[in-house]
Enzyme design. Structure first.
Site, mmCIF file in Angstrom:
data_model
loop_
_atom_site.group_PDB
_atom_site.id
_atom_site.type_symbol
_atom_site.label_atom_id
_atom_site.label_comp_id
_atom_site.label_asym_id
_atom_site.label_seq_id
_atom_site.Cartn_x
_atom_site.Cartn_y
_atom_site.Cartn_z
ATOM 1 N N VAL A 32 0.838 -1.186 0.000
ATOM 2 C CA VAL A 32 0.000 0.000 0.000
ATOM 3 C C VAL A 32 0.877 1.240 0.000
ATOM 4 C CG1 VAL A 32 -1.824 1.257 1.204
ATOM 5 C CG2 VAL A 32 -1.799 -1.240 1.232
ATOM 6 N N ASP A 143 -11.766 -11.075 7.808
ATOM 7 C CA ASP A 143 -10.400 -10.827 8.271
ATOM 8 C C ASP A 143 -10.368 -9.617 9.209
ATOM 9 O OD1 ASP A 143 -7.715 -11.317 8.503
ATOM 10 O OD2 ASP A 143 -7.150 -10.141 6.751
#
Length: 670
Positions: A32, A143
């Site tokens: 990211v 998650d």
């Protein structure tokens, strides 16, 4: 000597739009970056999938999973969910862009130690609110962990990385035989079968809340496989084992969130959120204001080493540079466990436990048996009775506090029933009822539209069922003053009143200017259902026409012809003419065949006839001289000759003085 590694993505312009500024986080699936959207001039987070994952036999499935994250997240619109803006492919690079969230993730707070009780409950509530939005559209996150819980600079919580989210109807098993997700937060059903429901996310939130309150995960100091095995075979330890001042109500809530049987958990995040809020309301301030003692780094409260899961989370948090959190958490930190490892586990969560811990050994016949005295036997008997009573008391408390005896099902037949009858059914089932009202186009006024939870869903016996009672069809009032107003103003008034405005019709009108409302499909001021489509008839102004030919016609006839075409008449000053009779139309403006609209004006010029001019005296002139003089004055000439006009002299002329221009003067010549 230190080695500096430069990320090749830094400074890159992805897809000709997103300029990579800095790396924020790196995980097992993607990295990211913080980037600048040159087109919109804003900061975004760009998540770039690792190139090697798109290679090989499983490359297509990884790319598909990565793109599914964008599609799943784009379906969500909630302030507690990180927004996904774009997704695409630039060459061999698969990427998606997300909201950039300045701040940090929850893992950064947990590294400082346990959270204060009210802070932990508030964070859990905001996470559940975001998950509830996902569950309402049929998505499961799969998650939930501290790395995926972001906290912005204004202390608001956002849930990120729906990379493992899938439609509930699609998620039935893990096709690859591998369990995806962070094992410390996985529900037993994910480990045993790969199955996933909204209750799976509730389990993860329960583990997360345990960690926030105590500062440690439920099973520290063990390998991921051991942690997964204990999730399947054991109930999670209550947080009060580590934090004794936590009340039993907190233990009970976490026990319900983390029940091994999914049917015993809240069915989805919305139900869990309601339970959490109810708990928080009842907790005293001296509990909410307290914080558990921090865990010594490298140990649990009992002094054991941190689990590999804890260490992995801490290591992952340190691989990224400090700074703002982004919409990708830790970018898919994944623990993988072969699902076949638990193939023999009964997926319901009911496990047979061995009570005898040592085999029974037969005593030799020749060994003398020393019989206890009666008093000792009586003491043992009383002790057994006390143990049985205590065990029965604890078991009974568990059964009715959080076990199967604490739950019942919402009665069937409430939807469609009258509100009073539905409340009576709830009373008979021992459940409380809350009532809210909503308009409904199908259900009659006073009848139940829906319930929360729904029919057949579990609800605590001391809980309440919300009845949504129909107010009937919503009726709206049609605004007045629409006819005669401009179309734009009329449409705005209708939309403000809640109506849908349908396509407008047009009509020609000699009086109303173009764009003015002539008619409305419903009566102004009337009450109409909210879904009524209102149509307007709007003026197109006067109708188009062609100007007729009226030159040469009398003034009266010309005016009648023009009026028949819807045209108005105006007159200019008359003009003399030797060709058009007096009082007839000499000229018109506009001319014949011109395009015009009804009520336009045509200007007519009428003939005043020929002018009066002086007649020249031509007596005594020759015929030719006299004819030329009369012609120059605008007269026609006629000649009578006597004796053949022998002397060629004009003897007489029939007009003298003044005469109309163009008239004939007769000459006598001889």
């Amino acid at each position: 000597m230190a080695t500096t590694t430069t990320d090749p993505q830094l400074g890159r312009l992805v897809d000709g739009r997103y300029e990579i500024v800095a790396r924020v986080a790196r995980g097992g699936m993607a990295t990211v970056y913080r980037a600048r959207d040159r087109r919109l001039g804003r900061e975004v987070a760009v998540k770039i999938m690792h190139p090697h994952l798109a290679e090989g036999v499983d490359g297509a499935s990884f790319v598909s999973r990565f793109r599914r994250e964008a599609r799943a997240s784009a379906r969500l619109s909630h302030p507690g969910v990180v927004a996904v803006f774009d997704q695409g492919v630039d060459g061999d690079t698969s990427y998606l862009t997300m909201e950039y969230v300045p701040g940090h993730n929850l893992r950064a707070e947990l590294r400082e130690g346990p959270l204060r009780a009210d802070r932990a409950l508030d964070v859990a509530a905001q996470v559940l609110a975001a998950l509830a939005a996902a569950h309402r559209v049929g998505l499961v996150h799969r998650d939930v962990k501290p790395e995926n819980v972001l906290v912005d600079d204004e202390d608001r919580v956002k849930v990120a990385d729906f990379g493992l989210a899938r439609a509930v109807t699609e998620v039935t098993s893990t096709a690859t035989g591998t369990i995806l997700g962070t094992v410390a937060y996985l529900a037993p059903e994910v480990i045993t079968s790969g199955g996933c429901t909204p209750a799976t996310d509730v389990y993860a939130v329960g583990v997360l809340l345990h960690e926030m309150l105590t500062g440690a995960l439920p099973y520290p100091g063990e390998t991921p496989v051991q942690v997964a095995f204990r999730h399947v075979h054991e109930d999670l330890p209550p947080p009060s084992e580590r934090v004794p001042w936590l009340p039993a109500e907190v233990d009970a809530l976490l026990a319900s969130f983390t029940a091994r049987d999914p049917a015993r958990r809240p069915a989805h995040a919305g139900v869990a959120l309601a339970a959490l809020r109810a708990l928080r309301t009842g907790l005293p301030d001296d509990v909410l204001d307290r914080t558990a003692d921090p865990v010594v780094p490298g140990t649990t409260t009992a002094g054991s080493a941190l689990s590999p899961v804890d260490e992995a989370a801490a290591d992952d948090a340190t691989t990224s540079p400090p700074g703002p959190a982004v919409g990708a958490g830790s970018a898919d930190d994944v623990d993988e466990i072969p699902a076949a490892f638990f193939a023999d586990v009964v997926p319901t969560g009911h496990v047979t436990e061995h009570v005898v811990t040592a085999p029974t050994t037969a005593m030799p016949h020749d060994v003398p048996v020393r019989r206890p005295r009666r008093r000792r036997r009586a003491a043992v008997a009383w002790l057994c009775v006390a143990v049985l009573l205590a065990g029965g008391g604890v078991g009974g408390w568990w059964w009715f506090a959080d076990g199967p005896g604490a739950w019942t099902d919402v009665p069937a037949g409430l939807v469609g029933a009258e509100a009073e009858d539905a409340q009576a059914a709830l009373d008979a089932a021992g459940l409380a009822g809350r009532t809210t009202e909503a308009f409904d186009d199908e259900v009659a006024e006073g009848d139940v539209v829906s319930t929360e939870p729904g029919a057949g869903e579990p609800v605590r016996r001391d809980g309440a069922v919300t009845l949504v009672v129909s107010l009937g069809v919503e009726m709206l009032t049609v605004p007045t003053g629409l006819v005669g107003s401009a179309q734009r103003d009329a449409e705005a008034a209708l939309e403000d009143a809640g109506f849908t405005v349908g396509p407008s019709g047009g009509a020609y009108d000699d009086e109303a200017p173009e764009g003015e409302v002539l008619e409305v499909s419903v009566e102004e001021g009337a009450r109409e259902p909210h879904d009524t489509e209102v149509r307007l008839t709007v003026s197109q102004g006067p109708a188009p026409v062609q100007v007729p030919q009226v030159v040469g016609r009398s003034a009266q006839d010309a005016e009648q012809d023009l009026a028949a075409a819807g045209l108005r008449v105006d007159h200019a000053d008359p003009e003399h003419s030797t060709e058009v009779a007096e009082g007839h139309v000499l000229a018109q403006d506009p001319e014949q065949g011109s395009d015009a609209r009804r009520t336009d004006t045509v200007t007519l010029t009428l003939s005043a006839g020929p002018r009066e001019v002086k007649v020249p005296d031509v007596v005594g002139m020759s015929e030719q001289e006299a004819s030329d003089a009369l012609a120059d004055a605008g007269f026609e000439v006629d000649v009578n000759r006597y004796l053949g006009g022998l002397l060629d002299t004009v003897r007489f002329q029939d007009q003298t003085g003044k005469a109309p221009e163009g008239s004939t003067v007769t000459l006598t010549v001889w």
